[in-house]
Design a protein around this motif. Structure first.
Motif, short mmCIF file in Angstrom:
data_model
loop_
_atom_site.label_atom_id
_atom_site.label_comp_id
_atom_site.label_asym_id
_atom_site.label_seq_id
_atom_site.Cartn_x
_atom_site.Cartn_y
_atom_site.Cartn_z
N MET A 1 44.38 75.88 -53.69
CA MET A 1 45.42 76.86 -53.94
C MET A 1 45.56 77.81 -52.76
N ALA A 2 44.44 78.22 -52.18
CA ALA A 2 44.48 79.14 -51.04
C ALA A 2 45.21 78.51 -49.86
N SER A 3 45.05 77.21 -49.66
CA SER A 3 45.72 76.53 -48.55
C SER A 3 47.23 76.49 -48.76
N VAL A 4 47.65 76.30 -49.99
CA VAL A 4 49.09 76.30 -50.30
C VAL A 4 49.67 77.69 -50.03
N LEU A 5 48.98 78.72 -50.49
CA LEU A 5 49.45 80.09 -50.27
C LEU A 5 49.44 80.44 -48.79
N SER A 6 48.46 79.98 -48.06
CA SER A 6 48.38 80.22 -46.62
C SER A 6 49.61 79.63 -45.92
N PHE A 7 49.97 78.41 -46.30
CA PHE A 7 51.15 77.77 -45.72
C PHE A 7 52.42 78.55 -46.07
N LEU A 8 52.56 78.95 -47.32
CA LEU A 8 53.75 79.69 -47.72
C LEU A 8 53.81 81.05 -47.01
N ASN A 9 52.66 81.66 -46.76
CA ASN A 9 52.63 82.91 -45.99
C ASN A 9 53.10 82.69 -44.56
N GLN A 10 52.75 81.56 -43.97
CA GLN A 10 53.21 81.25 -42.62
C GLN A 10 54.73 81.07 -42.59
N VAL A 11 55.26 80.46 -43.64
CA VAL A 11 56.72 80.29 -43.75
C VAL A 11 57.39 81.66 -43.81
N ARG A 22 51.25 76.82 -33.80
CA ARG A 22 50.01 76.11 -34.14
C ARG A 22 49.52 76.48 -35.54
N GLU A 23 49.61 77.76 -35.88
CA GLU A 23 49.17 78.20 -37.21
C GLU A 23 50.03 77.57 -38.31
N ILE A 24 51.33 77.48 -38.05
CA ILE A 24 52.23 76.84 -39.03
C ILE A 24 51.82 75.39 -39.24
N LEU A 25 51.65 74.66 -38.14
CA LEU A 25 51.33 73.24 -38.25
C LEU A 25 49.94 73.00 -38.83
N THR A 26 48.99 73.86 -38.52
CA THR A 26 47.65 73.74 -39.09
C THR A 26 47.68 73.99 -40.59
N SER A 27 48.38 75.05 -41.01
CA SER A 27 48.44 75.35 -42.44
C SER A 27 49.25 74.27 -43.18
N TYR A 28 50.25 73.69 -42.52
CA TYR A 28 51.02 72.61 -43.14
C TYR A 28 50.13 71.37 -43.33
N LYS A 29 49.29 71.09 -42.34
CA LYS A 29 48.39 69.94 -42.46
C LYS A 29 47.45 70.11 -43.65
N ARG A 30 46.89 71.30 -43.84
CA ARG A 30 46.01 71.56 -44.99
C ARG A 30 46.82 71.46 -46.29
N PHE A 31 48.05 71.98 -46.28
CA PHE A 31 48.94 71.90 -47.44
C PHE A 31 49.15 70.44 -47.84
N LYS A 32 49.39 69.57 -46.85
CA LYS A 32 49.64 68.16 -47.13
C LYS A 32 48.40 67.44 -47.66
N GLU A 33 47.21 67.94 -47.35
CA GLU A 33 45.99 67.36 -47.91
C GLU A 33 45.94 67.62 -49.42
N ILE A 34 46.49 68.74 -49.85
CA ILE A 34 46.48 69.12 -51.25
C ILE A 34 47.69 68.55 -51.98
N VAL A 35 48.83 68.52 -51.30
CA VAL A 35 50.09 68.04 -51.89
C VAL A 35 50.59 66.85 -51.04
N PRO A 36 49.98 65.68 -51.20
CA PRO A 36 50.38 64.54 -50.36
C PRO A 36 51.72 63.92 -50.75
N SER A 37 52.18 64.14 -51.96
CA SER A 37 53.42 63.53 -52.44
C SER A 37 54.65 64.24 -51.85
#
Length: 75
Positions: A1-11, A22-37
């Protein structure tokens, strides 16, 4: 959940003054690990955009198309 929120905060940062590419792409990569679909990702993007007016898709595309620096989008 924290990774999803981190990505949305970057947005949000990208729209509200700029966020490091780099921070956007890093947080997106973690987001995709949680939400692969892709379907689930699109649903989160639609819901988030409906609430905030910010598109996760547009931010990720801008970060990917930019070689370095900060990503800043206008709402």
């Amino acid at each position: 959940m924290a990774s999803v929120l981190s990505f949305l905060n970057q947005v949000e940062k990208a729209y509200e003054g700029g966020a490091d590419r780099r921070e956007i792409l890093t947080s997106y990569k973690r987001f995709k690990e949680i939400v692969p679909s892709k379907g689930e990702e699109r649903q989160i993007d639609r819901d988030f955009e409906a609430i905030s007016g910010y598109s996760t898709y547009k931010v990720v595309q801008a970060a990917r198309n930019q070689e370095k620096g900060r990503v800043k989008l206008d709402s």
